[in-house]
Design a protein around this motif. Structure first.
Motif, mmCIF file in Angstrom:
data_model
loop_
_atom_site.group_PDB
_atom_site.id
_atom_site.type_symbol
_atom_site.label_atom_id
_atom_site.label_comp_id
_atom_site.label_asym_id
_atom_site.label_seq_id
_atom_site.Cartn_x
_atom_site.Cartn_y
_atom_site.Cartn_z
ATOM 1 N N ALA A 1 0.849 -1.184 0.000
ATOM 2 C CA ALA A 1 0.000 0.000 0.000
ATOM 3 C C ALA A 1 0.887 1.236 0.000
ATOM 4 O O ALA A 1 2.004 1.219 0.519
ATOM 5 N N GLN A 2 0.388 2.331 -0.570
ATOM 6 C CA GLN A 2 1.161 3.565 -0.700
ATOM 7 C C GLN A 2 0.683 4.574 0.346
ATOM 8 O O GLN A 2 -0.505 4.890 0.407
ATOM 9 N N ILE A 3 1.619 5.081 1.142
ATOM 10 C CA ILE A 3 1.280 5.926 2.285
ATOM 11 C C ILE A 3 1.849 7.327 2.088
ATOM 12 O O ILE A 3 3.071 7.508 1.998
ATOM 13 N N LEU A 4 0.969 8.318 2.061
ATOM 14 C CA LEU A 4 1.398 9.719 1.992
ATOM 15 C C LEU A 4 1.316 10.329 3.397
ATOM 16 O O LEU A 4 1.417 9.627 4.375
ATOM 17 N N TRP A 5 1.118 11.623 3.529
ATOM 18 C CA TRP A 5 1.209 12.268 4.839
ATOM 19 C C TRP A 5 0.368 13.524 4.867
ATOM 20 O O TRP A 5 -0.131 14.004 3.844
ATOM 21 N N SER A 6 0.215 14.085 6.074
ATOM 22 C CA SER A 6 -0.558 15.320 6.245
ATOM 23 C C SER A 6 0.225 16.414 6.941
ATOM 24 O O SER A 6 -0.185 17.575 6.935
ATOM 25 N N ALA A 7 1.355 16.066 7.561
ATOM 26 C CA ALA A 7 2.173 17.054 8.279
ATOM 27 C C ALA A 7 3.639 16.812 7.966
ATOM 28 O O ALA A 7 4.118 15.680 8.058
ATOM 29 N N THR A 8 4.331 17.871 7.593
ATOM 30 C CA THR A 8 5.765 17.755 7.319
ATOM 31 C C THR A 8 6.494 18.984 7.830
ATOM 32 O O THR A 8 5.990 20.112 7.720
ATOM 33 N N ALA A 9 7.673 18.774 8.384
ATOM 34 C CA ALA A 9 8.496 19.885 8.872
ATOM 35 C C ALA A 9 9.458 20.391 7.807
ATOM 36 O O ALA A 9 10.176 21.355 8.038
ATOM 37 N N ARG B 1 9.968 21.364 15.327
ATOM 38 C CA ARG B 1 8.915 21.099 16.313
ATOM 39 C C ARG B 1 7.707 21.999 16.059
ATOM 40 O O ARG B 1 6.555 21.533 16.042
ATOM 41 N N LYS B 2 7.949 23.281 15.851
ATOM 42 C CA LYS B 2 6.861 24.238 15.641
ATOM 43 C C LYS B 2 6.032 23.875 14.412
ATOM 44 O O LYS B 2 4.795 23.925 14.439
ATOM 45 N N ARG B 3 6.705 23.510 13.329
ATOM 46 C CA ARG B 3 5.983 23.176 12.095
ATOM 47 C C ARG B 3 5.095 21.947 12.270
ATOM 48 O O ARG B 3 3.952 21.925 11.805
ATOM 49 N N ILE B 4 5.613 20.926 12.938
ATOM 50 C CA ILE B 4 4.829 19.710 13.132
ATOM 51 C C ILE B 4 3.644 19.957 14.052
ATOM 52 O O ILE B 4 2.514 19.520 13.777
ATOM 53 N N LEU B 5 3.867 20.659 15.125
ATOM 54 C CA LEU B 5 2.777 20.926 16.066
ATOM 55 C C LEU B 5 1.674 21.758 15.414
ATOM 56 O O LEU B 5 0.481 21.558 15.678
ATOM 57 N N LYS B 6 2.049 22.681 14.538
ATOM 58 C CA LYS B 6 1.063 23.508 13.856
ATOM 59 C C LYS B 6 0.199 22.689 12.901
ATOM 60 O O LYS B 6 -0.993 22.957 12.734
ATOM 61 N N GLN B 7 0.784 21.673 12.291
ATOM 62 C CA GLN B 7 0.069 20.900 11.269
ATOM 63 C C GLN B 7 -0.597 19.637 11.814
ATOM 64 O O GLN B 7 -1.348 18.979 11.089
ATOM 65 N N SER B 8 -0.334 19.292 13.061
ATOM 66 C CA SER B 8 -0.852 18.032 13.603
ATOM 67 C C SER B 8 -2.356 18.089 13.792
ATOM 68 O O SER B 8 -2.916 19.102 14.225
ATOM 69 N N SER B 9 -3.009 16.963 13.473
ATOM 70 C CA SER B 9 -4.449 16.867 13.618
ATOM 71 C C SER B 9 -4.832 15.409 13.817
ATOM 72 O O SER B 9 -4.042 14.499 13.554
#
Length: 272
Positions: free
Chosen positions: A192-200, A212-220
């Motif tokens: 299976a092919q896995i993409l993402w929703s949050a990247t630093a 850290r700031k970038r990941i925390l801002k995009q985390s859901s």
């Protein structure tokens, strides 16, 4: 990343799980969200039994993963993933993950990484983390022939099976680049092919505070975090990311745990 647009749910008989659509030039590919995969699995009568759940494990693995199933319909789940390793800092990362009892998914790179750090591969597998495929040389798969794509994935599949005793069921294409050929070969190889929703974008900075700031801002909720354990600023950022997301009520899971009770379908593209 390619253009993404939401597609209306058409029903399981017509379109399966509701999907996002990736548009690559004239090529359009559907992507399935974790929540939709779980929903469709339950509609089809699958349950989160302890013997089905990827969290169920014993021995050395229990130090990280634990033994109780996690229901991501009820828990606020998030999956942390690492691409491109293992590297020199991966053992330190594993120490942190073991201390925090956080399972993650490692998309491992073959040449110069799996080959260079075989004991680290064995350790991360033994400690309960999910082992996945990130190709052999990190070439953009959408620029290759099917035979070349197959070689990139097979070399890594075989190397990981030799070290861990099992072949991965997940892959991540370099740069997230996918086309019909990549999908066809992935399906053929059971990936299976896995993409993402949050990247630093940690390939572009060694500033751990910024990562850290970038990941925390995009985390859901139901998110998939993309990091690289081969860059100097990333591993030092992980403890702070874990601490803050735990404060926010998140439960860390692997990608397969995020999808459960669904199982990742070979060739299918998953993205929150």
């Amino acid at each position: 990343m390619p253009e993404i647009r939401r597609k209306t749910r058409l029903g399981a008989a017509v379109a399966g799980a509701s999907a996002l659509t990736l548009t690559l030039g004239a090529c359009t590919l559907e992507t399935t969200a974790p929540a939709d995969a779980r929903s469709d699995a339950r509609e089809n009568g699958k349950s989160l039994a302890a013997d089905q759940n990827p969290r169920r494990t014993t021995g050395a693995q229990s130090a990280v993963v634990g033994t109780e199933p996690v229901d991501c319909e009820k828990a606020k789940c998030i999956a942390m993933t690492f691409d491109g390793g293992p590297g020199k800092d991966t053992p330190k990362l594993l120490d942190t993950l073991k201390k925090e009892k956080v399972p993650v998914t490692f998309f491992l790179l073959g040449k110069k990484h799996i080959v260079k750090y075989p004991q680290v591969v064995k350790r991360l597998s033994d400690e309960g983390h999910e082992v996945a495929n990130h190709t052999w040389t990190h070439k953009r798969l959408d620029t290759l022939t099917r035979d070349e794509i197959r070689r990139e994935l097979l070399l890594t599949q075989n190397a990981l099976e030799k070290l861990t005793g099992k072949k991965p069921g997940l892959m991540r294409p370099p740069q997230g680049r996918i086309n019909d050929d990549v999908t066809a070969v992935s399906k053929e190889l059971g990936l299976a092919q896995i993409l993402w929703s949050a990247t630093a974008k940690d390939f572009s900075t060694n500033d751990s505070a910024l990562i850290r700031k970038r990941i925390l801002k995009q985390s859901s909720r139901d998110g998939i975090i993309l990091l690289h354990d081969i860059y100097d600023g990333t591993v030092p950022a992980v403890p702070g990311i874990i601490t803050e997301l735990k404060k926010r009520g998140y439960t860390f899971v692997t990608v397969s745990q995020l999808l459960a009770p669904a199982k990742a379908n070979p060739g299918e593209i998953y993205r929150p």
